[in-house]
Scaffold this motif. Structure first.
Motif, PDB file in Angstrom:
ATOM      1  N   GLU A 321       0.843  -1.192   0.000  1.00 12.93           N
ATOM      2  CA  GLU A 321       0.000   0.000   0.000  1.00 12.93           C
ATOM      3  C   GLU A 321       0.885   1.250   0.000  1.00 12.93           C
ATOM      4  OE1 GLU A 321      -3.100  -0.262  -0.361  1.00 12.93           O
ATOM      5  OE2 GLU A 321      -3.423  -2.356   0.122  1.00 12.93           O
ATOM      6  N   LYS A 322       0.397   2.307  -0.624  1.00 13.91           N
ATOM      7  CA  LYS A 322       1.162   3.548  -0.610  1.00 13.91           C
ATOM      8  C   LYS A 322       0.218   4.719  -0.831  1.00 13.91           C
ATOM      9  CE  LYS A 322       2.324   3.385  -5.551  1.00 13.91           C
ATOM     10  NZ  LYS A 322       3.411   3.452  -6.544  1.00 13.91           N
ATOM     11  N   SER A 323       0.661   5.865  -0.380  1.00 10.69           N
ATOM     12  CA  SER A 323      -0.105   7.081  -0.626  1.00 10.69           C
ATOM     13  C   SER A 323       0.709   7.992  -1.532  1.00 10.69           C
ATOM     14  CB  SER A 323      -0.419   7.796   0.690  1.00 10.69           C
ATOM     15  OG  SER A 323       0.788   8.166   1.344  1.00 10.69           O
ATOM     16  N   ILE A 324       0.010   8.775  -2.338  1.00  6.06           N
ATOM     17  CA  ILE A 324       0.680   9.706  -3.246  1.00  6.06           C
ATOM     18  C   ILE A 324       0.145  11.100  -2.960  1.00  6.06           C
ATOM     19  CG2 ILE A 324       0.938  10.410  -5.662  1.00  6.06           C
ATOM     20  CD1 ILE A 324       0.877   7.469  -6.414  1.00  6.06           C
ATOM     21  N   ILE A 325       1.040  12.022  -2.676  1.00  3.28           N
ATOM     22  CA  ILE A 325       0.654  13.409  -2.431  1.00  3.28           C
ATOM     23  C   ILE A 325       0.983  14.215  -3.696  1.00  3.28           C
ATOM     24  CG2 ILE A 325       0.962  15.438  -0.986  1.00  3.28           C
ATOM     25  CD1 ILE A 325      -0.371  13.029   0.398  1.00  3.28           C
ATOM     26  N   VAL A 326      -0.053  14.688  -4.355  1.00  3.82           N
ATOM     27  CA  VAL A 326       0.100  15.450  -5.597  1.00  3.82           C
ATOM     28  C   VAL A 326       0.373  16.916  -5.236  1.00  3.82           C
ATOM     29  CG1 VAL A 326      -1.108  16.226  -7.683  1.00  3.82           C
ATOM     30  CG2 VAL A 326      -1.394  13.868  -6.871  1.00  3.82           C
ATOM     31  N   PRO A 327       1.370  17.545  -5.849  1.00  7.35           N
ATOM     32  CA  PRO A 327       1.715  18.930  -5.488  1.00  7.35           C
ATOM     33  C   PRO A 327       0.632  19.933  -5.876  1.00  7.35           C
ATOM     34  CG  PRO A 327       2.965  18.231  -7.406  1.00  7.35           C
ATOM     35  CD  PRO A 327       2.259  17.009  -6.887  1.00  7.35           C
ATOM     36  N   TYR A 328       0.619  21.058  -5.189  1.00  2.00           N
ATOM     37  CA  TYR A 328      -0.342  22.126  -5.472  1.00  2.00           C
ATOM     38  C   TYR A 328       0.422  23.428  -5.694  1.00  2.00           C
ATOM     39  CZ  TYR A 328       0.614  23.747  -0.734  1.00  2.00           C
ATOM     40  OH  TYR A 328       1.253  24.223   0.390  1.00  2.00           O
ATOM     41  N   LYS A 329      -0.258  24.437  -6.221  1.00  4.88           N
ATOM     42  CA  LYS A 329       0.367  25.748  -6.438  1.00  4.88           C
ATOM     43  C   LYS A 329      -0.694  26.831  -6.380  1.00  4.88           C
ATOM     44  CE  LYS A 329       3.176  28.398  -9.736  1.00  4.88           C
ATOM     45  NZ  LYS A 329       3.816  28.398 -11.080  1.00  4.88           N
ATOM     46  N   LEU A 330      -0.434  27.882  -5.633  1.00  2.30           N
ATOM     47  CA  LEU A 330      -1.356  29.016  -5.547  1.00  2.30           C
ATOM     48  C   LEU A 330      -1.224  29.866  -6.813  1.00  2.30           C
ATOM     49  CD1 LEU A 330      -3.376  30.815  -4.040  1.00  2.30           C
ATOM     50  CD2 LEU A 330      -1.426  31.926  -2.915  1.00  2.30           C
ATOM     51  N   ILE A 331      -2.333  30.030  -7.525  1.00  2.00           N
ATOM     52  CA  ILE A 331      -2.360  30.841  -8.740  1.00  2.00           C
ATOM     53  C   ILE A 331      -3.025  32.180  -8.402  1.00  2.00           C
ATOM     54  CG2 ILE A 331      -3.069  30.976 -11.152  1.00  2.00           C
ATOM     55  CD1 ILE A 331      -1.154  28.662 -10.542  1.00  2.00           C
ATOM     56  N   ILE A 332      -2.232  33.236  -8.388  1.00  2.00           N
ATOM     57  CA  ILE A 332      -2.735  34.556  -7.994  1.00  2.00           C
ATOM     58  C   ILE A 332      -3.327  35.273  -9.201  1.00  2.00           C
ATOM     59  CG2 ILE A 332      -2.096  36.815  -7.051  1.00  2.00           C
ATOM     60  CD1 ILE A 332       0.085  35.362  -5.442  1.00  2.00           C
ATOM     61  N   ARG A 333      -4.603  35.666  -9.064  1.00  2.00           N
ATOM     62  CA  ARG A 333      -5.267  36.417 -10.128  1.00  2.00           C
ATOM     63  C   ARG A 333      -5.806  37.723  -9.534  1.00  2.00           C
ATOM     64  NH1 ARG A 333      -7.053  31.012 -11.573  1.00  2.00           N
ATOM     65  NH2 ARG A 333      -5.842  30.260 -13.375  1.00  2.00           N
ATOM     66  N   ASP A 334      -7.109  38.005  -9.729  1.00  2.00           N
ATOM     67  CA  ASP A 334      -7.607  39.361  -9.447  1.00  2.00           C
ATOM     68  C   ASP A 334      -8.633  39.469  -8.314  1.00  2.00           C
ATOM     69  OD1 ASP A 334      -6.028  40.061 -11.591  1.00  2.00           O
ATOM     70  OD2 ASP A 334      -7.683  40.060 -13.027  1.00  2.00           O
ATOM     71  N   THR A 335      -8.811  38.406  -7.508  1.00  2.00           N
ATOM     72  CA  THR A 335      -9.842  38.487  -6.473  1.00  2.00           C
ATOM     73  C   THR A 335      -9.279  38.783  -5.086  1.00  2.00           C
ATOM     74  OG1 THR A 335      -9.770  36.068  -6.282  1.00  2.00           O
ATOM     75  CG2 THR A 335     -11.514  37.024  -7.667  1.00  2.00           C
ATOM     76  N   CYS A 336      -8.001  39.133  -5.011  1.00  2.00           N
ATOM     77  CA  CYS A 336      -7.403  39.482  -3.725  1.00  2.00           C
ATOM     78  C   CYS A 336      -6.664  40.810  -3.845  1.00  2.00           C
ATOM     79  CB  CYS A 336      -6.416  38.396  -3.269  1.00  2.00           C
ATOM     80  SG  CYS A 336      -7.178  36.792  -2.944  1.00  2.00           S
ATOM     81  N   SER A 337      -6.799  41.638  -2.829  1.00  2.00           N
ATOM     82  CA  SER A 337      -6.067  42.902  -2.807  1.00  2.00           C
ATOM     83  C   SER A 337      -5.728  43.267  -1.369  1.00  2.00           C
ATOM     84  CB  SER A 337      -6.890  44.023  -3.451  1.00  2.00           C
ATOM     85  OG  SER A 337      -8.010  44.342  -2.645  1.00  2.00           O
ATOM     86  N   ILE A 338      -4.905  44.295  -1.212  1.00  2.00           N
ATOM     87  CA  ILE A 338      -4.522  44.760   0.115  1.00  2.00           C
ATOM     88  C   ILE A 338      -5.749  45.251   0.865  1.00  2.00           C
ATOM     89  CG2 ILE A 338      -3.152  46.498   1.356  1.00  2.00           C
ATOM     90  CD1 ILE A 338      -1.163  46.410  -0.937  1.00  2.00           C
ATOM     91  N   ASN A 339      -5.817  44.939   2.158  1.00  2.00           N
ATOM     92  CA  ASN A 339      -6.938  45.354   3.001  1.00  2.00           C
ATOM     93  C   ASN A 339      -7.067  46.878   3.008  1.00  2.00           C
ATOM     94  OD1 ASN A 339      -8.961  45.434   4.913  1.00  2.00           O
ATOM     95  ND2 ASN A 339      -7.583  45.112   6.647  1.00  2.00           N
ATOM     96  N   ASN A 340      -8.302  47.369   2.991  1.00  2.00           N
ATOM     97  CA  ASN A 340      -8.550  48.817   2.926  1.00  2.00           C
ATOM     98  C   ASN A 340      -7.868  49.585   4.064  1.00  2.00           C
ATOM     99  OD1 ASN A 340     -10.051  48.945   0.578  1.00  2.00           O
ATOM    100  ND2 ASN A 340     -11.955  48.436   1.616  1.00  2.00           N
ATOM    101  N   VAL A 341      -7.855  48.987   5.270  1.00  2.00           N
ATOM    102  CA  VAL A 341      -7.223  49.656   6.421  1.00  2.00           C
ATOM    103  C   VAL A 341      -5.738  49.843   6.147  1.00  2.00           C
ATOM    104  CG1 VAL A 341      -6.635  49.431   8.860  1.00  2.00           C
ATOM    105  CG2 VAL A 341      -8.916  48.749   8.052  1.00  2.00           C
ATOM    106  N   ARG A 342      -5.096  48.814   5.592  1.00  2.00           N
ATOM    107  CA  ARG A 342      -3.677  48.902   5.287  1.00  2.00           C
ATOM    108  C   ARG A 342      -3.452  49.890   4.143  1.00  2.00           C
ATOM    109  NH1 ARG A 342       0.266  43.775   3.906  1.00  2.00           N
ATOM    110  NH2 ARG A 342       1.624  44.877   2.492  1.00  2.00           N
ATOM    111  N   LYS A 343      -4.389  49.944   3.193  1.00  2.00           N
ATOM    112  CA  LYS A 343      -4.256  50.895   2.090  1.00  2.00           C
ATOM    113  C   LYS A 343      -4.219  52.336   2.629  1.00  2.00           C
ATOM    114  CE  LYS A 343      -6.661  48.177  -1.448  1.00  2.00           C
ATOM    115  NZ  LYS A 343      -7.913  48.066  -2.226  1.00  2.00           N
ATOM    116  N   LEU A 344      -5.098  52.615   3.612  1.00  2.00           N
ATOM    117  CA  LEU A 344      -5.157  53.957   4.180  1.00  2.00           C
ATOM    118  C   LEU A 344      -3.856  54.316   4.906  1.00  2.00           C
ATOM    119  CD1 LEU A 344      -8.815  53.979   5.558  1.00  2.00           C
ATOM    120  CD2 LEU A 344      -7.939  55.299   3.624  1.00  2.00           C
TER     121      LEU A 344
END
Length: 347
Positions: A321-344
């Motif tokens: 028996e064995k387990s396989i861990i498939v790699p992942y990667k964060l793909i950054i697009r347009d739904t995240c931005s700096i918090n408004n408080v930090r922007k100010l």
């Protein structure tokens, strides 16, 4: 007279069983021997009778795929289409077919799995979901029946072959990404709470907050169905509490589309008012408006590895028996931005 497997074996100077293993692409046969046997097969214009081989080996040349009870909504989710594409890609190479198993509820699916196993309808089973205390996993494991799990098992990790991502680490990474943008009020929208993928991603999200000195707000964790409507309902719940989140970790792209749609209907802008990060990185993530920041979990590879391992278990039952861990990667697009408080503060 037609060419037989014995004719191939005689000319290749190997045993008929070796020819049979070459036909099934057994890893026990060296590549050198495979090339020699296949060369003879081509010279003799030999084509194996797959139906006859299945009968002779008491094999159906079929793999069962167990889908969740929410099959009607499952096929609307690109995750299932893509993981099945990965499964199909490998089993087609091995001349196997797929046999889908699902039902109206978990009890019906468990009964169908029982009938499928006892009726010898398939050679092995792939489960496309993992949940706490799953009776199907317990049944298959106790009967020593060949199966592979897409996801992490709740228990008996050493006894079960499973294909998964490191969902805990991925969830910590996306939460830390939002924290790096200055967000502190981060909500979590997951699927059904008894699913192991939900539990692992929730744990990663909570640990990221704790390690950054932030307290866990129970009302910020919502559990719902993996549907667009589930995402919309989650927003209704989040906006009904006293303080609103500035960012949301969502565990599925379809859910995220519902979240974004509901936020827009409520007058919120994504990402200016609320940032959203998701999982799966299906095609809809790139086509969303705005394009969705999402974790690419290599869905196709999850299915391909599941198919590869179940067929190995069927053809080489003495394998480990064995387990396989498939790699992942964060793909950054347009739904995240700096918090408004930090922007100010920075402006």
């Amino acid at each position: 007279m037609s060419v037989t497997i014995k004719d191939v074996a005689k000319l290749a100077n190997v045993a008929p069983s070796t020819v049979s293993r070459v036909i099934s692409n057994s890893p026990r046969i060296s590549e050198k021997t495979k090339r020699k046997v296949r060369k003879v097969m081509d010279e003799l214009n030999y084509h194996p009778n797959l139906n006859a081989r299945s009968l002779a080996n008491s094999s159906t040349k079929s793999i069962g795929v167990v889908l969740s009870p929410t099959v009607n909504t499952s096929f609307q989710n690109p995750f299932f289409a893509e993981v099945i594409r990965g499964i199909t890609s490998y089993i087609n190479q091995k001349d196997y077919s797929l046999y889908f198993i699902t039902g109206k509820n978990e009890e019906e699916i468990a009964q169908l799995v029982n009938k499928t196993v006892k009726g010898g309808r398939v050679d092995g089973i792939i489960l496309l979901y993992s949940k706490e205390n799953d009776p199907i996993i317990q049944y298959l494991n106790s009967h020593n029946y060949p199966f592979v799990l897409v996801g992490k098992p709740y228990s008996h990790l050493e006894e079960i072959t499973y294909i998964d991502n490191d969902n805990y680490s991925a969830s910590r990474e996306v939460t830390n990404y939002l924290l790096s943008l200055g967000h502190k009020n981060i909500a979590f929208v997951g699927g059904e709470k008894n699913l192991l993928v939900t539990k692992e991603r929730l744990r990663g999200y909570e640990d990221a907050l704790k390690l950054n000195g932030l307290r866990i707000i129970d009302e910020f964790s919502i559990f719902t169905s993996f549907t667009r409507e589930g995402g919309m309902n989650a927003v209704e719940q989040l906006l009904s509490i006293n303080h609103e989140p500035t960012a949301i970790v969502v565990t599925d792209d379809i859910l995220a589309l519902g979240v974004i749609s509901a936020l827009k209907n409520k007058g919120f802008s994504v990402p200016e008012d609320i940032s959203v990060v998701s999982f799966n990185n299906a095609l809809i993530a790139e086509l969303a408006s705005p394009p969705l920041t999402s974790v690419d979990i290599n869905i196709y590879q999850l299915g391909y590895e599941a198919a590869k391992n179940i067929i190995y278990k069927v053809e080489e039952p003495d394998g480990s028996e064995k387990s396989i861990i498939v790699p992942y990667k964060l793909i950054i697009r347009d739904t995240c931005s700096i918090n408004n408080v930090r922007k100010l503060i920075e402006s």
